[in-house]
Design a protein around this motif. Sequence first.
Motif, PDB file in Angstrom:
ATOM      1  N   LYS A 165       0.851  -1.206   0.000  1.00 50.80           N
ATOM      2  CA  LYS A 165       0.000   0.000   0.000  1.00 50.80           C
ATOM      3  C   LYS A 165       0.882   1.250   0.000  1.00 50.80           C
ATOM      4  O   LYS A 165       1.858   1.334   0.729  1.00 50.80           O
ATOM      5  CB  LYS A 165      -0.884  -0.001   1.245  1.00 50.80           C
ATOM      6  CG  LYS A 165      -1.729   1.262   1.396  1.00 50.80           C
ATOM      7  CD  LYS A 165      -2.527   1.228   2.679  1.00 50.80           C
ATOM      8  CE  LYS A 165      -3.309   2.520   2.861  1.00 50.80           C
ATOM      9  NZ  LYS A 165      -4.071   2.522   4.130  1.00 50.80           N
ATOM     10  N   MET A 167       2.108   4.928   0.829  1.00 52.48           N
ATOM     11  CA  MET A 167       2.049   5.870   1.955  1.00 52.48           C
ATOM     12  C   MET A 167       2.817   7.133   1.545  1.00 52.48           C
ATOM     13  O   MET A 167       3.820   7.065   0.821  1.00 52.48           O
ATOM     14  CB  MET A 167       2.678   5.275   3.225  1.00 52.48           C
ATOM     15  CG  MET A 167       2.042   3.984   3.702  1.00 52.48           C
ATOM     16  SD  MET A 167       0.330   4.192   4.267  1.00 52.48           S
ATOM     17  CE  MET A 167       0.608   5.156   5.738  1.00 52.48           C
ATOM     18  N   ASP A 192      -1.638   8.478   5.224  1.00 54.53           N
ATOM     19  CA  ASP A 192      -2.233   7.677   4.154  1.00 54.53           C
ATOM     20  C   ASP A 192      -2.429   8.516   2.908  1.00 54.53           C
ATOM     21  O   ASP A 192      -2.691   9.727   2.986  1.00 54.53           O
ATOM     22  CB  ASP A 192      -3.594   7.116   4.610  1.00 54.53           C
ATOM     23  CG  ASP A 192      -3.430   6.035   5.670  1.00 54.53           C
ATOM     24  OD1 ASP A 192      -2.390   5.362   5.659  1.00 54.53           O
ATOM     25  OD2 ASP A 192      -4.342   5.881   6.497  1.00 54.53           O
TER      26      ASP A 192
END
Length: 891
Positions: A165, A167, A192
């Motif tokens: 993911k 960041m 995020d």
Amino acid sequence: MSDLKEKGTKEKQDRGPVRFLIFSFVSLTLVTLAAFTALAHYLNARSSDTISQVGEVYMKNLSQQISMHFETTIDLRLDQVQTIVNDVRPAFERENTGREQVLEELAASSKARGFVQLGLMSYDGELEMIYGDPLQITDPEPFIRSLTEGEPKVAVGTNPKEDDKNMVLLGVPSDYLMKDGTDCLALVATVDTEYITDTLSLEADDSLVYAFIIRGDGSFVIRTSGAFRESYFDRVRNIYEDVDGMTGEQYIEEISGAIQRGEDYSTEFTMEGELRRVFGTPLPSSEWYLLTFMPYGVVNSIIDHLGETLLLAAMVCCIVIFMALGVVFLLYRRISLRQLADTEEAREAAENALTLAVDARREAEKAQSKAEQATKAKSEFLSNMSHDIRTPMNAIVGMTAIATANIDNTEQVQSCLHKITTSSRHLLGLINDVLDMSKIESGKMTLAYDRVSLRELMESIVSIVQPQVKSKRQKFGVSILDISSENVLTDSVRLNQVLLNLLSNAVKFTPEEGEIQISMKEEPSPKGEGFVRVLISVQDSGIGMSPEFMKHLFDSFAREDNARVHRTEGTGLGMAITKYIVDAMGGDMKVDSKQGEGTKFSLALDMEIADAPEVDMVLPPWNMLVVDDDKALCESTVKALTSIGVSADWTLSGESAISMVEEHHKRREDYHIILLDWKLPGLDGIGTARELRRRLGDSDIPILIISAYDWSDIEKEAKAAGINGFISKPLFKSTLFYGLRGYAGVDDIKPDVPKDDGRESFAFEGTRILVAEDNELNWEIASELLSEFGLELEWAENGRLCVDMIAKSEPGTYKAVLMDIRMPVMNGFEATEAIRKLGRTDSNMPIIAMTADAFSEDVQKCMEAGMNAHVAKPIDVREVCRLLKKYLSMQ
């Protein structure tokens, strides 16, 4: 035989004109159809070009706004990381040998600011996590390079534990100790990517536009609109059908080049059968690139519908013409067959009929031309309305950005909020003017006279215009000459509209680094002692106007047919409305202009002097020096200072000011205060102050800057040069008094501002009111504002709930209802009728409409539904309280 031959000859003669008419009719039909077909193709082509041009301008502005918002957001987050470093200094762990304690404090400070992860980064790019999952930096080289050079930097990293993911990494240089005892390169915190997406509204469902953020190799930093691939370039290769006549690989090569050069990029492409516009721009403080996309589908459908409507109207006109010609053909044929004996008379009748047909066609063409002109005028008006609306919007957006950047500076934020409020009110006034256009054109516009402070009016005008002047680097001067009566009775909204329209035009039609000057002075009024004549002039060094255009300057939709003007937005209504308002006020407006040299507007308005208690404006008998390159302003300022007890000298340059101050210093007769204009020729105000401090040594003479520009732009440099404060132009007598009083120990004196916040006139302690409003934000505003007057407010989220709450309550529980009109379940009209039919002792309680439906017919509907009064949104709290006091006193 001769009779038959003669009959055949006559029939041939009869058929000859008929055949000719038929041939002409068919030919005319074909030519007309061909012309209309060509017109349709031309309009479609022009529509496509227009959509493309509008799309490019819109996307460029939108991308710039998103980029500015991104820069503000990232700067704020980087400042928070820097604050963590400042609060938990690296030296602490060396002095106290408490590395674990330092890491705990860093973690606590970071979590308090909402960061997801925190770590220390070594010089080779390895991250030692303080808390949170381990991260991999996607492109560490530019990140390390910027941090090594001492610059905060933003990058993207991946979390292997969450399927890689993305960041957002925010790095600030620091020298904390790593686990192995070496110094770290930077402290790195993360948020995020959803935080950036939400902050920039990249996933707004109700927007026609969507956006991506990518890196130089095309990989996504933030992806929206259902993008599932890891790289935007892969998306291009697999989905895009056509990219402005290029292949996907050619498009990738072009946009990659733009990213490497840090340039904007714009083009059109087809995806899934739909034409779209893409605009790319680099994002600051990062290696990222913003791509925004706008599908043309909705815009195309609107333009196509308009084109179809115009074409249909043209076809109807064409059919009418054909029918008229057909009737003429039949009449001519009947007449020619029935009146063979009188050929001349038949021919004359045919000529008359043809003349009528031509006249009918001309009338139809005139009607069509007028319709097209009206449609074009309305379209231009709607598309160019941003001329007047963007002026206060620039101030609102600019002041919001300043307030955000100075969130810890209470005084600065309060000043920004004050300017935002002023600009918002003016924006509301502009919107009301557009809605009331029919009243203005019919001569039914009315003026609302109230007590107005000319000082506050000019200050608000200057604050609104400042961002525009600053963006074009123009020289902006404000001169106030001999104003003794600052408070007058006039329509502040209309006068504000007049001045802002003149100033906005001056800014718009004056090139960069040009000059704009607004001045105000006073002279006796021919109406008598209770009045004053205020003379206002707005002068610029812009492009000027031609003598031919000045004859039509005040006509509606009038704009000079000039290539220089076509590049500038405008509705063509501003000057017509301005002239109407000045005439309605009984004033006079003159204009002098010459192409290439500039324009000067001069206003003369007779205003009634307002009775207002004034503070006794008296200062100590100081000796002051005023320095400004405007001689008239110097003389007027000296005169104003004299009237409040101060003796003052003046000069026009910084060099002569230094000489005068040194001479007084040698005689031991130092000036008590020195006022310096910022924009002086040669040595400017800041440079003059710096030189004065150097030459005077330890002297503590207050030096103040006077300027029409924003103090925040020069505050830091000015204070470093030894400047003590700032007084904003225009320099009214009260402006000088309140700006200088702090140096005389009279800070407790308050400005002459009418105390009218409504609290002294209205007291409703213990009065319970029911507010029917479906919008939670509107309810929150009403509750916050009205509760200050002692009202106890309860909320009904729709009309049905409002009726039920009254029906279930004891009679007299609610003293009145504030009723919105447009609500779900049951609207305000229906709810009012239901309350009146409840048959309770309090069914006749006051019901006041509080709605955005503000036209006269809306007010009439409210009265017919049984309501007592009507208040338009945004609400005027004092007006609501006045109506409540009126109707509650009748119970």
